[in-house]
Design a protein around this motif. Structure first.
Motif, PDB file in Angstrom:
ATOM      1  N   VAL A 293      -7.256 -33.670 -16.174  1.00  0.00           N
ATOM      2  CA  VAL A 293      -7.679 -33.082 -17.449  1.00  0.00           C
ATOM      3  C   VAL A 293      -9.089 -33.538 -17.800  1.00  0.00           C
ATOM      4  O   VAL A 293      -9.399 -34.726 -17.733  1.00  0.00           O
ATOM      5  CB  VAL A 293      -6.725 -33.486 -18.598  1.00  0.00           C
TER       6      VAL A 293
ATOM      7  N   TRP B 271      -4.669 -26.444 -24.869  1.00  0.00           N
ATOM      8  CA  TRP B 271      -3.396 -27.154 -24.667  1.00  0.00           C
ATOM      9  C   TRP B 271      -2.512 -27.023 -25.913  1.00  0.00           C
ATOM     10  O   TRP B 271      -1.321 -26.688 -25.817  1.00  0.00           O
ATOM     11  CB  TRP B 271      -3.647 -28.629 -24.374  1.00  0.00           C
TER      12      TRP B 271
ATOM     13  N   ILE C 217       3.047 -31.789 -25.854  1.00  0.00           N
ATOM     14  CA  ILE C 217       1.990 -31.942 -24.849  1.00  0.00           C
ATOM     15  C   ILE C 217       1.484 -33.379 -24.808  1.00  0.00           C
ATOM     16  O   ILE C 217       0.968 -33.838 -23.784  1.00  0.00           O
ATOM     17  CB  ILE C 217       0.832 -30.957 -25.077  1.00  0.00           C
TER      18      ILE C 217
ATOM     19  N   LEU D 248      -0.266 -35.684 -21.959  1.00  0.00           N
ATOM     20  CA  LEU D 248      -1.673 -36.045 -22.084  1.00  0.00           C
ATOM     21  C   LEU D 248      -1.925 -37.499 -22.463  1.00  0.00           C
ATOM     22  O   LEU D 248      -3.000 -38.038 -22.174  1.00  0.00           O
ATOM     23  CB  LEU D 248      -2.347 -35.128 -23.107  1.00  0.00           C
TER      24      LEU D 248
ATOM     25  N   HIS E 117      -4.498 -27.549 -16.257  1.00  0.00           N
ATOM     26  CA  HIS E 117      -4.402 -26.424 -17.181  1.00  0.00           C
ATOM     27  C   HIS E 117      -5.799 -25.848 -17.384  1.00  0.00           C
ATOM     28  O   HIS E 117      -6.681 -26.512 -17.934  1.00  0.00           O
ATOM     29  CB  HIS E 117      -3.849 -26.914 -18.518  1.00  0.00           C
TER      30      HIS E 117
END
Length: 460
Positions: free
Chosen positions: A213, A228, A264, A268, A305
């Motif tokens: 990320v 996200w 999320i 993360l 992503h």
């Protein structure tokens, strides 16, 4: 892809030669009307509707520069050749800042292209923007879905026509490495979390992590993090909640949004899950989004992503990278809670006019046709279009076609990028900034949402 959407497409360093070739304003064209031989070489039957525009000039201002700017300018050549019009294109990475200044000073372009419906609305509120002519309205009703018409409308009146579209709810991965490890593409959110846990367990204590990320992007730092959250909201709430969140009918820090954010956050903020080769979760704030795909090729990451446009970054890094379902990199649509449920987050650029001169109306009408979408598709890969009648075979790659099919599939639960719909003070302001602080300063989900809510303009 806004200043938001555009920067999601490419980050390119402008060379001195490019600046000289495209003009002092970051990318402009002063193409003049073509000669008769050029005109005769074009298939002009479809252009007779626009009339003879010889000696007429239309100016256009957009945020596309470099390759995108050049390709867009060339996509107008058939219109130039067949109508005799002089279309002057100018691209600038500072459009979001400079367009309001130009409008206020009385030097607005004839046609502007903006990547944020919020910016379109603010331009309409100046009283300078012109409603789309009937010819554009008819084309939009014929060639576009109802959603795209609504996104280009203000107070029920159509102003903007969608020139292109982006589908963002995708996960990049390495099919080769998945096959080597026996991993399969997840079909539900729970399956994706199970895969995340398995990859982390298989590489426990090492430098290989499930997710890669990066959200750093200079003045645009933070936008990948907003994607996200938006993707989480459309998966863990419902369409009504998402729409109310975007319009601030419910607060930015509504409990449903906080719950989605925490989902999320399980990925993360887990140092076992993110950023092999870069650092811990805090490194997300300082990792350039352009570099976030490197671990998938280097073997220190498995998933990322990012929208399909990222294929350009892979190709720029190494032309030998094979983007294919059996290659080095490919995508799967971010799954929903249930199998078969895969909501799609997306965006787009909208063209609208500040003049109602006949030649401007003609040019805007052209931009609403499949003929224009086809011309631009011939010039530029890595982009897709919401025009349902375009020639799909002209799309530049397998992944472009996959994205186009997802966008035009009537079963797709499509939602426009929330940050592009919110007031700019939030959408490309506090939303980006506070999502960055979420990582850089290790803020909690609640602290982040509370700060963004506090920033919402009181009059909007």
């Amino acid at each position: 892809m806004s200043v938001h959407n555009t920067n999601k497409v490419l980050a390119v360093v402008i060379s001195a030669a490019t600046l000289v070739g495209m003009g002092a304003c970051g990318g402009s064209s002063n193409s003049s009307a073509p000669n008769d031989s050029a005109k005769n070489s074009a298939k002009c039957g479809d252009y007779k509707q626009y009339g003879d525009l010889k000696g007429k000039t239309v100016t256009m201002y957009a945020s596309w520069i470099d390759e995108e700017g050049s390709a867009t300018d060339k996509s107008f050549d058939a219109f130039r050749q067949c109508t005799g019009a002089n279309v002057k294109f100018e691209g600038s990475r500072d459009l979001a800042v400079q367009l309001p200044v130009r409008v206020k000073s009385g030097s607005a372009p004839d046609v502007a292209v903006v990547p944020q419906p919020g910016l379109l609305r603010s331009m309409v509120k100046t009283g300078k923007a012109k409603p789309a002519p009937d010819s554009v309205v008819k084309n939009v009703e014929k060639y576009y879905s109802k959603d795209w018409k609504e996104y280009g409308s203000v107070d029920g009146k159509l102003y903007g026509v969608a020139m292109d579209a982006s589908s963002k709810s995708f996960i990049w991965y390495s099919p080769k490495k998945f096959k080597e490890k026996g991993y399969t593409v997840p079909q539900t959110w729970d399956e994706m979390m199970d895969l995340t846990k398995k990859i982390a367990k298989d590489n426990k204590g090492g430098n290989v992590k499930p997710w890669s990320v990066g959200i750093e992007g200079g003045s645009d730092t933070g936008w990948p993090a907003t994607d996200w959250l938006e993707d989480a909201v459309i998966r863990f709430t419902d369409a009504d909640t998402y729409n109310k969140w975007v319009s601030h009918e419910i607060p930015f820090n509504d409990p449903k949004i906080l719950s989605s954010f925490k989902e999320i956050g399980k990925i993360l903020k887990n140092n076992d899950y993110v950023n092999g080769g870069f650092g811990d979760s805090q490194s997300i704030a300082s990792t350039a989004w352009q570099d976030a795909g490197n671990p998938l090729i280097e073997g220190t990451g498995y998933m990322m992503h990012m929208a399909p446009f990222y294929q350009t970054n892979f190709k720029s890094a190494d032309a030998n990278i094979k983007i294919d379902p059996d290659g080095d990199a490919w995508v799967f649509q971010m799954p929903g809670k249930e199998k078969g449920s895969a909501p799609m987050l997306g965006g787009g650029d909208f063209a609208f006019a500040f003049s109602d001169r006949p030649e401007v109306k003609a040019f805007l009408t052209y931009l609403s046709t499949p003929q224009w979408a086809n011309e631009r598709a011939k010039q530029l890969g890595g982009w897709v279009y919401p025009n349902k009648a375009m020639d799909e075979s002209l799309l530049g790659s397998k992944i472009d076609k996959l994205s186009y099919e997802a966008l035009t599939n009537p079963k797709t639960e499509f939602r426009f990028d929330a940050s592009d719909l919110m007031p700019s003070e939030v959408g490309s302001g506090s939303f980006w900034k506070k999502m960055t602080e979420y990582f850089a300063q290790n803020k909690s989900e609640k602290e982040t949402l509370d700060a963004i809510e506090a920033s919402w303009p009181k009059d909007k």
